[in-house]
Design an enzyme around this catalytic site. Structure first.
Site, short mmCIF file in Angstrom:
data_model
loop_
_atom_site.label_atom_id
_atom_site.label_comp_id
_atom_site.label_asym_id
_atom_site.label_seq_id
_atom_site.Cartn_x
_atom_site.Cartn_y
_atom_site.Cartn_z
N GLY A 1 -0.47 0.62 -7.91
CA GLY A 1 -1.36 -0.52 -8.06
C GLY A 1 -2.70 -0.27 -7.40
N SER A 2 -3.35 -1.34 -6.99
CA SER A 2 -4.70 -1.26 -6.45
C SER A 2 -4.70 -0.77 -5.01
CB SER A 2 -5.37 -2.64 -6.50
OG SER A 2 -4.75 -3.52 -5.58
N GLY B 1 -4.21 -3.96 -2.55
CA GLY B 1 -2.82 -4.43 -2.55
C GLY B 1 -1.88 -3.41 -1.95
N GLY B 2 -2.05 -2.15 -2.34
CA GLY B 2 -1.20 -1.10 -1.82
C GLY B 2 -1.38 -0.88 -0.33
N GLU C 1 0.86 4.81 -5.02
CA GLU C 1 -0.20 5.38 -5.84
C GLU C 1 -1.26 4.30 -5.98
OE1 GLU C 1 -1.05 6.42 -10.45
OE2 GLU C 1 0.95 6.94 -9.73
N CYS D 1 -4.54 5.64 -14.72
CA CYS D 1 -4.82 6.08 -13.35
C CYS D 1 -5.45 7.47 -13.34
CB CYS D 1 -3.55 6.06 -12.52
SG CYS D 1 -2.18 7.01 -13.24
#
Length: 483
Positions: free
Chosen positions: A202-203, A206-207, A226, A263
């Protein structure tokens, strides 16, 4: 296995119990579970694709292929665990004559226990409920609790139902797999003491927030995230002179693929100064259609990212427009052009990922300038080099290898093969670990080494027994022995 009425505590308790059963199961048994899930997903592919297209707008052809990739990687992991080298079984026999005397030591990788997996938005099958994180964790004997992505909740629920039914029919233990929903539940999942590792795609914001939670627990756990990737591309002067039209068309196809929501999208392209290549890329991408994006939030963020690039003095819009409504009309391609000097002056603004069909062409004057700007590029999943035969590219390859997990030659980074050699991971912020999330060795994330000293054979894993009943590759007294 996906009982929605259970509390998180009940789900993690069931996952803990199931993990013990799964760890004790044979590789052949677990391979059977994975193959059963793959068969069930293939059988219901048409239904799943229809739900996914409604929720993501990715289109039936792309989604049909993604289902095949997802079931293919489930079957790959079934082969990985039955081949056996994933256990890294090592035996060193006792040697009383050694200095100091050497005991009998036998080392193996064992599953770590219940794993939390966070689904990705841009791959609703391959990086979601039944995706690579789930498949690789289940393969080695872990139980899995998946946090559904809000962008495809219906698909997540239906996929989970199919998985649960297939696992149950194949004889897998109850609690081996479960699905949860909601941001608060996801946060609590990372902090639950029963969870022993987290897989996330994800972002960066957030990650990073979840990564910090995972590592600040009283018992810190691995967070395999990731997060973000710019995927730099370098084109040498010789390559650009030899095949400008081919390179322009290839780049245009790559950065616009799937509305630029891969990605591995090439977000930075370094080109020699003083050419018309930017105009050629703009021309090659101008007829690419505006496409719907995965979620409203992603569509709203895309024009904001475009305007951030355009606001930098010396960054030119050479193709497309930054003034667009991606929510109502879909995301249209935009090509930017600037210089190394501008990037070095505003790295915090220009070396940021913009999720969508856009790329920045950056002109370099010489190799020293190119090396200087590459040194500022954040860690990426991929780096690509286009050159001509006979060019001395050794130093450039060394530098690209230092900033990315996969280095491509004469190709484009969008598209990730699922096989034994794949490396889908790179220095932070591409990922938070050294491991791959795609390919055979993805299983290594969910295992830990255990050594047994002078152990009676009756308690040893079959892989460590003297007669090698599994017939797997092992290292014995320093020598690699193949079955």
């Amino acid at each position: 296995m996906t009982t929605a009425t259970l509390s998180l505590t009940e789900l993690t308790a069931a996952a803990t119990a199931a993990a013990k059963i799964s760890a004790a199961a044979s590789d052949a048994e677990r391979a059977g579970w994975l193959n059963a899930v793959a068969d069930a997903l293939d059988a219901d592919a048409a239904e799943l694709v229809d739900i996914a297209d409604t929720e993501t707008s990715l289109g039936a052809p792309r989604l049909t292929g993604e289902v095949a990739r997802t079931t293919g990687q489930l079957r790959l992991f079934a082969r990985v665990i039955t081949e056996g080298s994933y256990l890294e079984a090592i035996i060193d026999h006792a040697d009383p004559a050694a200095t100091p005397p050497r005991p009998d030591l036998r080392r193996i990788l064992r599953p770590i226990g219940p794993v939390a997996v966070f689904s990705a938005s841009n791959f609703p099958f391959a990086f979601s409920v039944a995706g690579g994180d789930t498949a690789s964790a289940l393969a080695v004997g872990c139980s899995v609790i998946v946090k559904a992505h809000s962008g495809h909740v219906r698909l997540s629920e239906r996929t989970a139902e199919i998985m649960a039914e297939a696992l149950r029919a194949a004889g897998a233990p109850e609690g081996l797999f479960a699905l949860v929903k909601g941001r608060e539940v996801g946060t609590a999942l990372v902090q639950d003491p029963a969870i022993k590792a987290v897989g996330f795609t994800g972002s960066i914001p957030g990650g990073r927030a979840l990564f910090d939670l995972a590592t600040s627990r009283p018992d810190p756990i691995p967070f395999y995230g990731e997060l973000g990737s710019l995927n730099p591309v370098v084109i040498t002067a010789a390559a650009l002179k030899a095949r400008p039209a081919e390179l322009a068309a290839g780049l245009a196809g790559s950065f616009t693929l799937g509305a630029g929501q891969f990605c591995t999208k090439p977000g930075l392209v370094f080109i020699p100064a003083g050419t018309d290549f930017a105009a050629e890329v703009a021309a090659a991408s101008k007829d690419k259609p505006a496409l719907g994006m995965l979620t409203t939030r992603i569509a709203e963020a895309y024009p904001d990212g475009l305007r951030s690039f355009a606001a930098v003095d010396g960054v030119d819009v050479v193709g497309g427009s930054v003034d667009q409504d991606a929510v109502a009309n879909g995301a249209a391609p935009v090509v930017f052009s600037t210089s190394v000097a501008k990037v070095l002056g505003r790295p915090e603004q220009l070396l940021e990922e913009c999720f969508g069909p856009t790329t920045i062409l950056i002109e370099y004057a010489d190799q020293d300038e190119l090396a200087a700007v590459l040194a500022k590029v954040p860690g990426s999943l991929t780096a690509t080099l286009h050159s001509e035969p006979g060019e001395d590219i050794t130093g450039l390859v060394d530098q690209l290898s230092g900033l990315a997990g996969r280095v491509l030659f004469e190709g484009w980074p969008t598209g990730v093969a699922v096989n034994w050699a794949q490396q889908h991971g790179g220095p932070y912020p591409a990922t938070t670990s050294l491991f791959t999330s795609v390919g055979a060795t993805a299983v290594r994330r969910f295992q830990r080494p255990v050594a047994y000293q002078d152990a009676p054979e009756s308690v040893l894993h079959p892989a460590l027994r003297e007669d090698n009943p599994l017939g797997i590759p092992r290292r014995v007294d320093g020598e690699l022995r193949l079955p």
